[in-house]
Design a protein around this motif. Structure first.
Motif, mmCIF file in Angstrom:
data_model
loop_
_atom_site.group_PDB
_atom_site.id
_atom_site.type_symbol
_atom_site.label_atom_id
_atom_site.label_comp_id
_atom_site.label_asym_id
_atom_site.label_seq_id
_atom_site.Cartn_x
_atom_site.Cartn_y
_atom_site.Cartn_z
ATOM 1 N N PRO B 108 0.816 -1.223 0.000
ATOM 2 C CA PRO B 108 0.000 0.000 0.000
ATOM 3 C C PRO B 108 0.851 1.276 0.000
ATOM 4 C CG PRO B 108 -0.784 -1.537 1.669
ATOM 5 C CD PRO B 108 0.438 -2.138 1.075
ATOM 6 N N LYS B 109 1.985 1.245 0.725
ATOM 7 C CA LYS B 109 2.856 2.417 0.787
ATOM 8 C C LYS B 109 3.385 2.752 -0.611
ATOM 9 C CE LYS B 109 6.979 2.733 2.732
ATOM 10 N NZ LYS B 109 7.957 2.056 3.584
ATOM 11 N N ASN B 110 3.775 1.711 -1.347
ATOM 12 C CA ASN B 110 4.264 1.938 -2.708
ATOM 13 C C ASN B 110 3.173 2.484 -3.624
ATOM 14 O OD1 ASN B 110 6.922 1.161 -2.363
ATOM 15 N ND2 ASN B 110 6.415 -1.000 -2.581
ATOM 16 N N MET B 111 1.923 2.208 -3.258
ATOM 17 C CA MET B 111 0.833 2.718 -4.086
ATOM 18 C C MET B 111 0.522 4.167 -3.754
ATOM 19 S SD MET B 111 -1.673 -0.560 -3.910
ATOM 20 C CE MET B 111 -3.033 0.152 -4.817
ATOM 21 N N GLY B 112 1.164 4.672 -2.716
ATOM 22 C CA GLY B 112 1.022 6.089 -2.394
ATOM 23 C C GLY B 112 -0.052 6.412 -1.370
ATOM 24 N N PHE B 113 -0.466 5.421 -0.597
ATOM 25 C CA PHE B 113 -1.450 5.723 0.447
ATOM 26 C C PHE B 113 -0.772 6.352 1.659
ATOM 27 C CE2 PHE B 113 -3.723 2.318 -1.835
ATOM 28 C CZ PHE B 113 -4.933 2.973 -2.035
ATOM 29 N N SER B 114 -1.541 7.102 2.445
ATOM 30 C CA SER B 114 -0.993 7.702 3.667
ATOM 31 C C SER B 114 -0.773 6.602 4.702
ATOM 32 C CB SER B 114 -1.969 8.731 4.217
ATOM 33 O OG SER B 114 -3.106 8.065 4.731
ATOM 34 N N SER B 115 0.012 6.927 5.744
ATOM 35 C CA SER B 115 0.345 5.918 6.753
ATOM 36 C C SER B 115 -0.910 5.330 7.389
ATOM 37 C CB SER B 115 1.212 6.516 7.854
ATOM 38 O OG SER B 115 2.151 7.372 7.303
ATOM 39 N N GLU B 116 -1.902 6.189 7.668
ATOM 40 C CA GLU B 116 -3.119 5.685 8.325
ATOM 41 C C GLU B 116 -3.850 4.715 7.400
ATOM 42 O OE1 GLU B 116 -2.905 9.398 8.340
ATOM 43 O OE2 GLU B 116 -1.569 8.925 10.012
ATOM 44 N N GLU B 117 -3.945 5.126 6.129
ATOM 45 C CA GLU B 117 -4.632 4.246 5.174
ATOM 46 C C GLU B 117 -3.897 2.908 5.041
ATOM 47 O OE1 GLU B 117 -6.662 6.997 1.766
ATOM 48 O OE2 GLU B 117 -4.515 7.201 2.054
ATOM 49 N N CYS B 118 -2.566 2.991 5.002
ATOM 50 C CA CYS B 118 -1.756 1.769 4.901
ATOM 51 C C CYS B 118 -2.052 0.841 6.068
ATOM 52 C CB CYS B 118 -0.261 2.096 4.905
ATOM 53 S SG CYS B 118 0.291 2.842 3.392
ATOM 54 N N LEU B 119 -2.024 1.425 7.280
ATOM 55 C CA LEU B 119 -2.258 0.621 8.479
ATOM 56 C C LEU B 119 -3.636 -0.034 8.426
ATOM 57 C CD1 LEU B 119 -0.828 2.546 11.534
ATOM 58 C CD2 LEU B 119 -0.274 0.241 10.765
ATOM 59 N N GLU B 120 -4.596 0.763 8.004
ATOM 60 C CA GLU B 120 -5.966 0.255 7.951
ATOM 61 C C GLU B 120 -6.061 -0.920 6.982
ATOM 62 O OE1 GLU B 120 -10.050 1.882 6.156
ATOM 63 O OE2 GLU B 120 -8.804 3.415 7.149
ATOM 64 N N LYS B 121 -5.454 -0.735 5.799
ATOM 65 C CA LYS B 121 -5.481 -1.802 4.793
ATOM 66 C C LYS B 121 -4.724 -3.031 5.283
ATOM 67 C CE LYS B 121 -5.915 1.264 0.828
ATOM 68 N NZ LYS B 121 -7.261 0.909 0.394
ATOM 69 N N ALA B 122 -3.593 -2.800 5.939
ATOM 70 C CA ALA B 122 -2.787 -3.915 6.434
ATOM 71 C C ALA B 122 -3.549 -4.700 7.485
ATOM 72 C CB ALA B 122 -1.473 -3.397 7.006
ATOM 73 N N ARG B 123 -4.260 -3.974 8.378
ATOM 74 C CA ARG B 123 -4.999 -4.667 9.442
ATOM 75 C C ARG B 123 -6.137 -5.490 8.851
ATOM 76 N NH1 ARG B 123 -4.113 0.103 13.281
ATOM 77 N NH2 ARG B 123 -2.220 -0.660 14.329
ATOM 78 N N GLN B 124 -6.790 -4.914 7.838
ATOM 79 C CA GLN B 124 -7.872 -5.643 7.181
ATOM 80 C C GLN B 124 -7.310 -6.927 6.545
ATOM 81 O OE1 GLN B 124 -9.201 -3.994 3.537
ATOM 82 N NE2 GLN B 124 -11.163 -5.067 3.536
ATOM 83 N N ALA B 125 -6.137 -6.780 5.878
ATOM 84 C CA ALA B 125 -5.525 -7.938 5.228
ATOM 85 C C ALA B 125 -5.167 -8.998 6.256
ATOM 86 C CB ALA B 125 -4.290 -7.505 4.454
#
Lengths: 268, 281, 294
Positions: B108-125
């Motif tokens: 997600p970070k490489n896709m350019g999401f903000s840190s919060e968005e990354c964390l959220e996506k990572a937790r969902q995954a």
């Protein structure tokens, strides 16, 4: 592709140079290096250059292939030449550009340095082109054997070289796989500035190192299971014997050295 | 969703070492489908996955994603980024960060999401692959092999792909690990990804989990269709040196001996049921 | 208790484990019991499969068979010699060879023939005999043609066969295979399994096969099932796999046809024998169906 990396680029063909004993070729390389370094008259330069060209012809490796193998050194050659031309000093000025001055002496010096580097690289390339890495390793091991008396780990050095040769293609393949996997996760090492490129290498190198350590661990265990206990009491699968050709080669080496020595003494 | 039209791919094209990997491959994945891809090593399966995810560009032919030809784009990965997720074989070998959550955030970070968005996506995954919060701050190198693989898959899932492609996801797993993995994939498909494509060597896995099968042989499509359609052609599969599920072989043998069974039977339960009915009926 | 085996036992038994317990200590010094009081005899000439889930302790047990590990408690004897006797280490490793899971990480040399020679070089075998033994070993696994090939150009199955040749060249009495097919494709798996079977049948080498593939375990004469560091079953493959529920509960598979037969039995169908193969199962069902028709 990375998996195509071959150290020294062995060129598989049959020639009198290929069939020589690796120890003979290693000593030959040493002799040539000395001759190239001590040369400093036109006759001497011509003499070593002719020997090198003769060796290249003997190897039956296509000239283009030899030159291709030397590609990475052209830059170094050009660089040393430029440095020598402008930093050489001397009296007879040929031309001046900004703060740099080229003299007759410095140009000659640059030319001779260039010739030296080219000849050196060519001779060593010829060695690796005509000797497979494995044979070269066992030749080196045998040659360094006497140094064991002064505690030099000749077997271990040869073993390390051989394992490195064995694993370079494997790790290359692995690097390629990891690179692809990280690219699929959006890792980009093609674009961006230097800092971005360097940080883009971390996701490649960390897994690669971890895998290399794991491989080393497993390999060590596998070697132990096959009764490996270092160099003592070991026999060798490869028998190295000096043949008639090797003796001829040694005689030629001695002759070449004598020619230079006599030339210096008589001083034509 | 993904459509391959007449795709050809040759490694080291126009050199003496050229090796043809794909020949005139036409294949499409629709929304909601689960495809199993089978074939020998060197049949072109892996090349196919890399073309579908935009890592490789076909030498000729088109790759359409939702109707858009991605081969025309300069950077196919950038267009497909995040929309098609590719999980490589032994994905646990690609982990590199100091903590599980950081590693999953990498995509997600490489896709350019903000840190919060990354964390959220990572937790969902992480939830989707069945790892609870206690794993977040562990090092990915001190967890078990099965857990590592989950983390690696989560790393791709976190990019929220529409299509998830996996190259031999069950390699090296024992039967329980394999069942858990397929259960997890079912979960991911239900909640996040619209389609799943997985490469496998095991006919039993494909029979069990896929609803459609693509069989590759020698860089070409040998056959494709629903699981039943494909396994009906057991002779074709065996000629290509591929196994059919043992149950299918059993029924085929019984058919040879003159007993009739109407449909293709893939699981032990169905086989027992059919044989029992014949015995009693 | 420990130490003394009578002579006749020594002639018959290749590997003997007596109350073997192995505790693995991690960096923090916490101990984990990986093997728990294992007692096992492996007879000479037999083909034994050790089946178990990942983490059941089967690979740890295998590493005790040639003194890569020594037990925390209990004894392991190879040909009657305890693996704790460090002076006999070479003898033990020569009589029990080992083939590991990852084919890449056990090939040392840059060509096939030199790798096969590696073990012989270590043992100090003379030049002519070495070449002879390398040739025979490579021929027996069908890799003699590729003897000059560098290993990275071989397929997984071929690499694994080279690894096997490297062990055979040392003329062991027993070879322990630690999940030799786990990283291979079906073709490589078949090649390796055929080679293993040949070693046992034609060359009389005792084979211990560690695996989690039931198809492979079914090819052995005897299946030892492990779970949580203990031996939970030890019998012929037919007997072991006919216990469908127990095997499934241990997280392992049984052959699909065995499952079909088991389901039929449950439904009250009178079908006898232990079925592992498609052919025998089809024949049995065929007979039942024909009886019914008449």
């Amino acid at each position: 592709m990375l998996r195509d990396i071959t150290i020294g680029q062995y060129y598989n063909t049959k020639s009198s140079l290929h069939s020589l004993d690796p120890r003979c070729k290693l000593i030959g390389l040493l002799v040539m290096m000395v001759l190239i370094f001590v040369a400093h008259s036109v006759f001497e330069y011509a003499f070593v250059a002719i020997i090198t060209i003769a060796l290249a012809l003997l190897s039956k490796v296509p000239a283009m292939y030899i030159l291709k193998g030397m590609k990475p050194v052209w830059l170094i050659v050009a660089f040393t030449a430029v440095i020598n031309i402008f930093m050489g000093g001397g009296e007879e000025v040929i031309f001046t550009w900004w703060i740099f001055t080229a003299t007759k002496e410095s140009v000659l010096l640059a030319l001779s340095m260039m010739l030296r580097v080219v000849l050196l690289v060519m001779v060593s390339t010829l060695l690796t082109l005509t000797t497979s890495p494995t044979v070269l390793t066992s030749g080196l091991e045998k040659l360094l054997k006497p140094l064991e008396k002064i505690k030099f780990p000749s077997h271990e050095v040869a073993m390390m070289m051989s394992i490195a040769l064995r694993f370079i293609p494997t790790l290359g393949e692995e690097a390629e796989k990891i690179m692809k996997a990280q690219a699929a996760r959006g890792n980009d090492i093609e674009s961006g500035g230097i800092m971005k490129k360097i940080s883009g290498m971390i996701p490649l190198f960390v897994p690669l190192f971890i895998s290399a350590f794991r491989r080393a661990d497993e390999l060590a265990m596998a070697m132990e299971c096959r009764c490996y206990a270092g160099g003592c009491h070991r026999t060798s699968f490869r028998k190295l014997e000096y043949k008639k050709n090797d003796i001829v080669a040694f005689l030629l080496m001695v002759t070449a050295c004598l020619v230079i020595v006599i030339y210096r003494m008589v001083g034509f | 969703m993904i459509e391959l039209i007449d795709v050809n791919y040759t490694y080291e094209d126009k050199t003496p070492d050229a090796a043809v990997a794909l020949k005139n491959v036409c294949f499409s994945v629709k929304e909601g489908e689960t495809w199993g891809v089978i074939g020998h090593t060197g049949s072109g399966k892996s090349t196919l996955t890399e073309i579908m995810s935009g890592l490789l560009k076909p030498c000729s032919g088109k790759v359409l994603f939702n109707g858009v030809d991605v081969t025309k784009e300069k950077n196919a990965t950038a267009v497909l980024k995040g929309k098609v997720g590719l999980v490589f074989q032994y994905p646990e070998h690609q982990l590199f960060e100091e903590s599980v959550i950081k590693d999953i955030c990498f995509g997600p970070k490489n896709m350019g999401f903000s840190s919060e968005e990354c964390l959220e996506k990572a937790r969902q995954a992480m939830r989707l692959v069945g790892l609870d919060e206690s794993y977040e701050n562990l090092s990915p190198f001190e967890i078990s092999g099965g857990e590592k693989r989950r983390v690696a898959i989560a790393g791709v899932v976190a990019m929220n792909p529409d299509v998830l492609i996996l190259d031999e996801p069950t390699a090296g797993l024992d039967p329980v690990g394999r069942d858990m993995l397929f259960e997890m994939l079912g979960n991911i498909k239900g909640k996040l990804c619209k389609s799943i494509v997985f490469v496998s060597h095991s006919m039993d896995d494909v029979a069990l989990f896929a609803d459609k099968v693509l069989v590759m042989n020698d860089g070409k499509v040998l056959t494709m269709g629903t699981v039943n359609e494909v396994f009906e052609k057991s002779a074709l599969l065996e000629a290509a040196g591929l196994d059919v599920p043992q149950v299918t072989r059993l029924i085929a043998r019984l058919k040879e001996k003159g007993h009739e069974f109407d449909s293709v039977i893939l699981t032990a339960e169905d086989a027992a049921e059919a044989i029992y009915n014949k015995l009693k009926g | 208790m420990q130490g003394i085996l009578c002579r006749s036992e020594r002639l018959m038994v290749m590997i003997k484990c007596e109350n073997v317990t192995f505790v693995y200590e991690n960096d923090e010094g916490e101990g984990k019991k990986v093997l728990d009081n294992i007692n096992l005899n492996i007879e000479k000439g037999s083909f034994v499969a050790i089946l178990g889930r990942n983490g059941s302790g089967k690979s740890t047990l295998a590493k005790h068979f040639n003194a890569v590990l020594t037990p925390t408690e209990g004894m392991v004897f190879i040909n009657g010699v305890s693996t704790r006797e460090e002076k006999k280490l070479f003898d033990i490793r020569r009589s029990v060879g080992m083939v590991f899971q990852n084919p890449d990480n056990q090939i040392v040399a840059t060509t096939v023939e030199e790798d096969v020679a590696f073990g012989l070089e270590n043992l100090g075998v003379p030049y002519d005999e070495m070449h002879e033994r390398v040739k025979i070993a490579l021929e027996s696994v069908g890799m003699y043609e590729q003897r000059r090939t560098p290993p990275h150009l071989l397929s997984g199955g071929q690499k694994q066969r080279v690894a096997i040749a490297g062990v055979i060249a040392m003329q062991p009495e027993c070879i322990v295979f630690d999940e030799p097919t786990a990283m291979l494709d079906p073709k490589g798996r078949k090649e390796v399994m055929e080679t293993i079977k040949k070693l046992n049948c034609e060359m009389g080498i005792t084979v211990v096969l560690i695996t989690h593939f039931m198809e492979e375990a079914a090819k052995a004469d005897r299946v030892v099932v492990m779970d949580k560091g203990r031996i939970v079953m030890d019998n012929s493959p037919g007997k072991v796999f006919s216990k469908v529920e127990e095997i499934t509960a241990l997280g392992l598979d049984v052959p699909q046809v065995t499952r079909v037969v088991n389901l039929l039995k449950k439904k009250g169908v009178d079908i006898k024998g232990e079925m592992l193969r498609t052919k025998e199962c089809a024949e049995a069902i065929d007979i039942l169906l024909k009886e019914r028709r008449n």
